[in-house]
Design a protein around this motif. Structure first.
Motif, PDB file in Angstrom:
ATOM      1  N   LEU A  35       6.894   3.580 -13.197  1.00  0.00           N
ATOM      2  CA  LEU A  35       7.289   4.924 -12.761  1.00  0.00           C
ATOM      3  C   LEU A  35       7.734   4.931 -11.299  1.00  0.00           C
ATOM      4  O   LEU A  35       8.705   5.615 -10.950  1.00  0.00           O
ATOM      5  N   PHE A  36       7.040   4.182 -10.444  1.00  0.00           N
ATOM      6  CA  PHE A  36       7.497   4.075  -9.051  1.00  0.00           C
ATOM      7  C   PHE A  36       8.896   3.462  -9.011  1.00  0.00           C
ATOM      8  O   PHE A  36       9.758   3.907  -8.248  1.00  0.00           O
ATOM      9  N   ASP A  37       9.136   2.447  -9.832  1.00  0.00           N
ATOM     10  CA  ASP A  37      10.462   1.829  -9.878  1.00  0.00           C
ATOM     11  C   ASP A  37      11.528   2.821 -10.333  1.00  0.00           C
ATOM     12  O   ASP A  37      12.642   2.834  -9.805  1.00  0.00           O
ATOM     13  N   ARG A  38      11.197   3.651 -11.306  1.00  0.00           N
ATOM     14  CA  ARG A  38      12.153   4.680 -11.758  1.00  0.00           C
ATOM     15  C   ARG A  38      12.472   5.654 -10.629  1.00  0.00           C
ATOM     16  O   ARG A  38      13.630   6.032 -10.438  1.00  0.00           O
ATOM     17  N   ALA A  39      11.438   6.037  -9.883  1.00  0.00           N
ATOM     18  CA  ALA A  39      11.658   6.936  -8.739  1.00  0.00           C
ATOM     19  C   ALA A  39      12.571   6.277  -7.713  1.00  0.00           C
ATOM     20  O   ALA A  39      13.485   6.912  -7.178  1.00  0.00           O
ATOM     21  N   LEU A  40      12.339   4.986  -7.476  1.00  0.00           N
ATOM     22  CA  LEU A  40      13.143   4.269  -6.482  1.00  0.00           C
ATOM     23  C   LEU A  40      14.560   4.015  -6.964  1.00  0.00           C
ATOM     24  O   LEU A  40      15.480   3.912  -6.149  1.00  0.00           O
ATOM     25  N   ASN A  41      14.758   3.933  -8.263  1.00  0.00           N
ATOM     26  CA  ASN A  41      16.120   3.830  -8.793  1.00  0.00           C
ATOM     27  C   ASN A  41      16.906   5.103  -8.518  1.00  0.00           C
ATOM     28  O   ASN A  41      18.114   5.065  -8.299  1.00  0.00           O
ATOM     29  N   GLU A  42      16.208   6.229  -8.544  1.00  0.00           N
ATOM     30  CA  GLU A  42      16.868   7.513  -8.280  1.00  0.00           C
ATOM     31  C   GLU A  42      17.095   7.747  -6.791  1.00  0.00           C
ATOM     32  O   GLU A  42      18.096   8.320  -6.398  1.00  0.00           O
ATOM     33  N   LEU A  43      16.131   7.323  -5.980  1.00  0.00           N
ATOM     34  CA  LEU A  43      16.211   7.540  -4.536  1.00  0.00           C
ATOM     35  C   LEU A  43      15.637   6.316  -3.827  1.00  0.00           C
ATOM     36  O   LEU A  43      14.452   6.245  -3.537  1.00  0.00           O
ATOM     37  N   PRO A  44      16.484   5.314  -3.574  1.00  0.00           N
ATOM     38  CA  PRO A  44      16.014   4.025  -3.054  1.00  0.00           C
ATOM     39  C   PRO A  44      15.254   4.082  -1.733  1.00  0.00           C
ATOM     40  O   PRO A  44      14.444   3.204  -1.456  1.00  0.00           O
ATOM     41  N   ASP A  45      15.468   5.080  -0.923  1.00  0.00           N
ATOM     42  CA  ASP A  45      14.785   5.173   0.371  1.00  0.00           C
ATOM     43  C   ASP A  45      13.578   6.109   0.336  1.00  0.00           C
ATOM     44  O   ASP A  45      13.084   6.510   1.392  1.00  0.00           O
ATOM     45  N   TYR A  46      13.083   6.436  -0.843  1.00  0.00           N
ATOM     46  CA  TYR A  46      11.968   7.386  -0.965  1.00  0.00           C
ATOM     47  C   TYR A  46      10.654   6.689  -0.620  1.00  0.00           C
ATOM     48  O   TYR A  46      10.066   5.991  -1.425  1.00  0.00           O
ATOM     49  N   LYS A  47      10.235   6.864   0.619  1.00  0.00           N
ATOM     50  CA  LYS A  47       9.088   6.120   1.151  1.00  0.00           C
ATOM     51  C   LYS A  47       7.768   6.400   0.440  1.00  0.00           C
ATOM     52  O   LYS A  47       6.969   5.479   0.278  1.00  0.00           O
ATOM     53  N   PRO A  48       7.500   7.624  -0.022  1.00  0.00           N
ATOM     54  CA  PRO A  48       6.248   7.810  -0.770  1.00  0.00           C
ATOM     55  C   PRO A  48       6.161   6.926  -2.018  1.00  0.00           C
ATOM     56  O   PRO A  48       5.084   6.427  -2.350  1.00  0.00           O
ATOM     57  N   ALA A  49       7.291   6.693  -2.674  1.00  0.00           N
ATOM     58  CA  ALA A  49       7.289   5.809  -3.845  1.00  0.00           C
ATOM     59  C   ALA A  49       7.068   4.360  -3.429  1.00  0.00           C
ATOM     60  O   ALA A  49       6.331   3.623  -4.090  1.00  0.00           O
ATOM     61  N   TRP A  50       7.692   3.941  -2.342  1.00  0.00           N
ATOM     62  CA  TRP A  50       7.477   2.573  -1.851  1.00  0.00           C
ATOM     63  C   TRP A  50       6.019   2.352  -1.473  1.00  0.00           C
ATOM     64  O   TRP A  50       5.415   1.332  -1.820  1.00  0.00           O
ATOM     65  N   LEU A  51       5.444   3.312  -0.745  1.00  0.00           N
ATOM     66  CA  LEU A  51       4.064   3.173  -0.312  1.00  0.00           C
ATOM     67  C   LEU A  51       3.107   3.193  -1.504  1.00  0.00           C
ATOM     68  O   LEU A  51       2.174   2.398  -1.574  1.00  0.00           O
ATOM     69  N   GLY A  52       3.373   4.085  -2.471  1.00  0.00           N
ATOM     70  CA  GLY A  52       2.543   4.126  -3.672  1.00  0.00           C
ATOM     71  C   GLY A  52       2.624   2.839  -4.468  1.00  0.00           C
ATOM     72  O   GLY A  52       1.607   2.323  -4.950  1.00  0.00           O
ATOM     73  N   LYS A  53       3.832   2.311  -4.593  1.00  0.00           N
ATOM     74  CA  LYS A  53       4.000   1.052  -5.315  1.00  0.00           C
ATOM     75  C   LYS A  53       3.254  -0.084  -4.615  1.00  0.00           C
ATOM     76  O   LYS A  53       2.586  -0.891  -5.268  1.00  0.00           O
ATOM     77  N   ALA A  54       3.349  -0.121  -3.299  1.00  0.00           N
ATOM     78  CA  ALA A  54       2.641  -1.165  -2.546  1.00  0.00           C
ATOM     79  C   ALA A  54       1.133  -1.054  -2.758  1.00  0.00           C
ATOM     80  O   ALA A  54       0.447  -2.063  -2.939  1.00  0.00           O
ATOM     81  N   LYS A  55       0.628   0.161  -2.750  1.00  0.00           N
ATOM     82  CA  LYS A  55      -0.809   0.370  -2.958  1.00  0.00           C
ATOM     83  C   LYS A  55      -1.239  -0.131  -4.338  1.00  0.00           C
ATOM     84  O   LYS A  55      -2.264  -0.800  -4.471  1.00  0.00           O
ATOM     85  N   VAL A  56      -0.449   0.170  -5.356  1.00  0.00           N
ATOM     86  CA  VAL A  56      -0.777  -0.289  -6.719  1.00  0.00           C
ATOM     87  C   VAL A  56      -0.704  -1.808  -6.795  1.00  0.00           C
ATOM     88  O   VAL A  56      -1.596  -2.446  -7.367  1.00  0.00           O
ATOM     89  N   LEU A  57       0.328  -2.395  -6.228  1.00  0.00           N
ATOM     90  CA  LEU A  57       0.439  -3.854  -6.240  1.00  0.00           C
ATOM     91  C   LEU A  57      -0.738  -4.500  -5.528  1.00  0.00           C
ATOM     92  O   LEU A  57      -1.269  -5.519  -5.972  1.00  0.00           O
ATOM     93  N   PHE A  58      -1.171  -3.894  -4.441  1.00  0.00           N
ATOM     94  CA  PHE A  58      -2.338  -4.406  -3.721  1.00  0.00           C
ATOM     95  C   PHE A  58      -3.582  -4.318  -4.609  1.00  0.00           C
ATOM     96  O   PHE A  58      -4.378  -5.252  -4.676  1.00  0.00           O
TER      97      PHE A  58
END
Length: 93
Positions: A35-58
């Motif tokens: 879902l974070f990847d889908r959000a980033l596909n729509e808006l590649p610079d959307y920092k909340p999605a990047w930060l959320g994805k990083a947190k999940v990966l961690f």
């Protein structure tokens, strides 16, 4: 409720990010990353999605992938405090 709204606005990065965060809280990490990847596909610079994805990966112990996301965020306009929160929150989950 959020999923029914998402069906109507399936390309909204804000809604995709919110749903991804809920999935992460439920321990559905793979679906959360998707879902974070889908959000980033729509808006590649959307920092909340990047930060959320990083947190999940961690949380998934994918430390190098999380670091690869966090480093550019840190160098842009995220503060060290926000990234410290990311790491602290991940240890607590």
């Amino acid at each position: 409720v959020l999923q029914s709204v998402l069906r109507k606005s399936s390309k909204s990065p804000e809604l995709l990010t919110a749903l991804a965060a809920l999935r992460a809280e439920e321990g559905e990490y793979a679906q959360s990353v998707e879902l974070f990847d889908r959000a980033l596909n729509e808006l590649p610079d959307y920092k909340p999605a990047w930060l959320g994805k990083a947190k999940v990966l961690f949380s998934m112990k994918h430390y190098l992938e999380a670091a690869a996301i966090c480093t550019p965020l840190y160098l842009s306009d995220f503060t060290q405090f926000e990234l410290s929160d990311l790491i602290a929150d991940s240890y607590c989950h």
